[in-house]
Design a protein around this motif. Structure first.
Motif, mmCIF file in Angstrom:
data_model
loop_
_atom_site.group_PDB
_atom_site.id
_atom_site.type_symbol
_atom_site.label_atom_id
_atom_site.label_comp_id
_atom_site.label_asym_id
_atom_site.label_seq_id
_atom_site.Cartn_x
_atom_site.Cartn_y
_atom_site.Cartn_z
ATOM 1 N N THR A 117 -6.511 3.330 -5.575
ATOM 2 C CA THR A 117 -7.487 3.259 -4.488
ATOM 3 C C THR A 117 -8.572 4.327 -4.604
ATOM 4 O O THR A 117 -8.776 5.163 -3.718
ATOM 5 C CB THR A 117 -6.804 3.345 -3.114
ATOM 6 N N THR B 249 -12.662 3.833 -2.215
ATOM 7 C CA THR B 249 -11.951 3.256 -1.076
ATOM 8 C C THR B 249 -12.349 3.974 0.204
ATOM 9 O O THR B 249 -12.590 5.186 0.190
ATOM 10 C CB THR B 249 -10.428 3.365 -1.305
ATOM 11 N N CYS C 207 -11.355 -1.603 0.041
ATOM 12 C CA CYS C 207 -11.242 -1.135 -1.341
ATOM 13 C C CYS C 207 -12.285 -1.798 -2.238
ATOM 14 O O CYS C 207 -12.552 -2.997 -2.111
ATOM 15 C CB CYS C 207 -9.833 -1.429 -1.862
ATOM 16 N N LEU D 277 -7.026 -4.285 3.938
ATOM 17 C CA LEU D 277 -5.710 -4.365 4.555
ATOM 18 C C LEU D 277 -5.818 -3.697 5.917
ATOM 19 O O LEU D 277 -6.399 -2.617 6.023
ATOM 20 C CB LEU D 277 -4.658 -3.657 3.697
ATOM 21 N N TYR E 239 0.858 -1.191 0.000
ATOM 22 C CA TYR E 239 0.000 0.000 0.000
ATOM 23 C C TYR E 239 0.887 1.232 0.000
ATOM 24 O O TYR E 239 1.821 1.338 0.801
ATOM 25 C CB TYR E 239 -0.915 0.019 1.235
ATOM 26 N N LEU F 172 -2.772 -0.011 -3.968
ATOM 27 C CA LEU F 172 -2.984 -1.129 -3.056
ATOM 28 C C LEU F 172 -3.145 -2.398 -3.868
ATOM 29 O O LEU F 172 -3.941 -2.446 -4.805
ATOM 30 C CB LEU F 172 -4.236 -0.900 -2.197
#
Length: 398
Positions: A352, A355, A205, A196, A83, A339
Motif C-alpha cells: 500500500t 495510498t 489505493c 476498502l 488488509y 491490501l
C-alpha cells in the motif's frame, strides 16, 4: 479481535465493492458476507487469525499448494479482501512498537468475505459539496532531512544497510470522501487500484507494487526501488544511477531471502531485474522475484514471511524496523502494508504505497523512500514530495 456481520460505513457512505485485485467480472455482483477486524491492542497473531477466519467462512488457505478448480460456486464465497497494516507486519516481525497512529479508527487487520449476490447500497442522502483543506505535515522538510542524515549515520556505524523513511500528512474535509479515494484507482500505473471501507474509515489505493502473489504454483513479488521524473532524461538517469541500482539490488536480495523462507529449496529466481516502468509522472525501477512454494505453505506463514514488505522497510529488515520505530513521528497507518484479494488458488496482495485513508474528519497520505549511504537528504525530501503530489492532486479533484 472483532468479528462483525456485514455492514457498510456508518459515517461514510457505502460504495460498490471495489477491492484492489478483486476479479473484474465479479465486482458488480459481490455482497459482503462477514468481516473480521483486529487491532494490535487486541493481542494475538493477526496472520493466524486471518487464516482461521477465512477457513471458518469457506475459504481454506491453509495449504496454498493444494490444486483448485479455479471455479467459484455462486452459492458460496467468491473470495475475500485482506488488509494488513504496516504496524501489524512489524508486529509479526517482532519489531518494536511504532509511533502512535494518526488515524486510529483504522484496524490493523481487516478481512471481508464476499458472496455473489446483490450489492447493498446506502440510502440516498443529500450531497455535501466536496471540500479538502490544507495539508499538515507530520514533519518539516528540515526534520525529514535530519532523519535521512540519521539513517546515514546508522549505516556508517554498521547498524544497517538501508532504511525506508515515511512521512505523513493530514487534511480536513467535508462531503463524501469515497469518490475522491476511488479516483486514485484510475491513476496511470495503479496495478492495485480500489477502495476498502469499514466503520468510520476508508482506504483508497493506487499502488503499482506487488507485495506477494500466489498463482499457478508460483510465489511472486515485484519490489520497486528507484525513482526519477518521467522524462527521457529522468529515464536515462535512473538506468545509469549507481546509487539507485545499489539500493534496488539490496531490496531484491532481501525479497529473495524472504521468499526462500517459504519456498522449495533452490527455486528462488529473479526475472526482469531493474526494469523501468511508469507510475503517473515518475519512472520507477521494478524487479520480479519468483519461487515455488514449499509443501503445506499456508496464508499465515506467507504473511509472516513477507510482511512488512522489504522495499518499505530496509535491510536487514528487523534492524531497519527498529530504526524506523524510533525515527518516524507518527505511524504508517494504511500505508506500507498489504491490501488485495485472497481466494483458494489465487492470492494477490499489493503493497500500500500511493495510498490514502479517510477517517470521519481527515484524509491521510504517506510517502517516503529508501535511504542508503549515498542518499542526499534534500533529494530524498523532494522524492517523497514527488510521490505524494499526484495522490493529493487527485484527492482534491484536480
Amino acid at each position: 479481535m472483532r468479528k462483525v456481520g456485514p455492514y457498510g460505513v456508518e459515517t461514510l457512505p457505502q460504495v460498490l465493492v471495489d477491492v484492489p485485485a478483486a476479479p473484474t467480472a465479479c465486482r458488480d455482483t459481490l455482497a459482503e458476507r462477514a468481516r473480521l477486524h483486529w487491532h494490535r491492542t487486541d493481542g494475538g497473531d493477526p496472520a493466524a487469525l486471518a487464516e482461521e477466519f477465512l477457513a471458518a467462512h469457506g475459504l481454506n488457505l491453509r495449504d496454498l499448494t493444494r490444486p483448485t478448480t479455479g471455479h467459484h460456486d455462486t452459492a458460496g464465497p467468491c473470495g475475500a479482501a485482506l488488509y494488513l497494516s504496516a504496524a501489524a507486519g512489524a508486529h509479526l516481525a517482532g519489531a518494536p512498537t511504532p509511533a502512535p497512529e494518526p488515524a486510529p479508527t483504522l484496524p490493523d487487520l481487516a478481512v471481508v468475505v464476499y458472496d455473489h449476490g446483490p450489492t447493498r447500497r446506502a440510502p440516498a442522502r443529500a450531497a455535501t459539496p466536496w471540500w479538502l483543506g490544507a495539508w499538515t505535515e507530520s514533519w518539516t522538510p528540515q526534520q525529514h532531512a535530519a532523519a535521512v542524515d540519521a539513517v546515514r549515520a546508522a549505516i556508517a556505524r554498521g547498524d544497517l544497510y538501508q532504511a525506508n523513511l515515511v512521512g505523513h500528512a493530514a487534511a480536513p474535509y467535508t462531503g463524501d470522501p469515497l469518490p475522491a479515494l476511488r479516483r486514485l484507482g484510475a491513476l496511470p500505473g495503479a496495478r492495485y487500484g480500489g477502495v476498502l471501507t469499514g466503520d468510520n474509515w476508508a482506504i483508497g489505493c493506487a499502488s503499482p507494487e506487488t507485495l506477494i502473489e500466489v498463482r499457478d504454483g508460483h510465489l511472486i513479488t515485484r519490489p520497486i526501488k528507484g525513482t526519477r521524473p518521467a522524462t527521457p532524461t529522468g529515464r536515462a538517469e535512473l538506468l545509469t544511477s549507481a546509487k539507485e541500482r545499489a539500493e534496488h539490488i539490496m531490496i531484491v536480495d532481501l525479497e529473495r531471502n524472504d521468499l526462500a523462507r517459504i519456498a522449495r529449496t533452490g527455486t528462488v529466481t529473479v526475472d526482469d531485474l531493474f526494469t523501468v516502468r511508469r507510475w503517473c509522472d515518475l519512472w520507477q525501477a521494478e524487479s520480479t522475484v519468483r519461487a515455488t512454494p514449499a509443501d503445506g505453505l499456508g496464508l499465515a506463514d506467507l504473511l509472516r514471511a513477507t510482511c512488512p514488505g522489504g522495499s518499505v522497510t530496509g535491510a536487514p529488515k528487523l534492524a531497519a524496523l527498529t530504526h524506523i520505530a524510533a525515527a518516524e513521528p507518527v505511524g504508517r497507518g494504511a500505508s506500507m502494508g498489504a491490501l488485495g484479494w485472497v481466494t483458494p488458488g489465487h492470492i494477490d496482495l499489493g503493497l500500500t504505497i500511493r495510498t490514502a485513508a479517510a477517517d470521519g474528519e481527515h484524509l491521510h497520505t504517506w510517502a517516503g523512500g529508501g535511504i542508503t549511504w549515498d542518499s542526499d537528504a534534500h533529494a530524498e525530501v523532494a522524492e517523497a514530495a514527488a510521490k505524494t503530489t499526484p495522490v493529493r492532486a487527485t484527492l482534491a479533484g484536480h
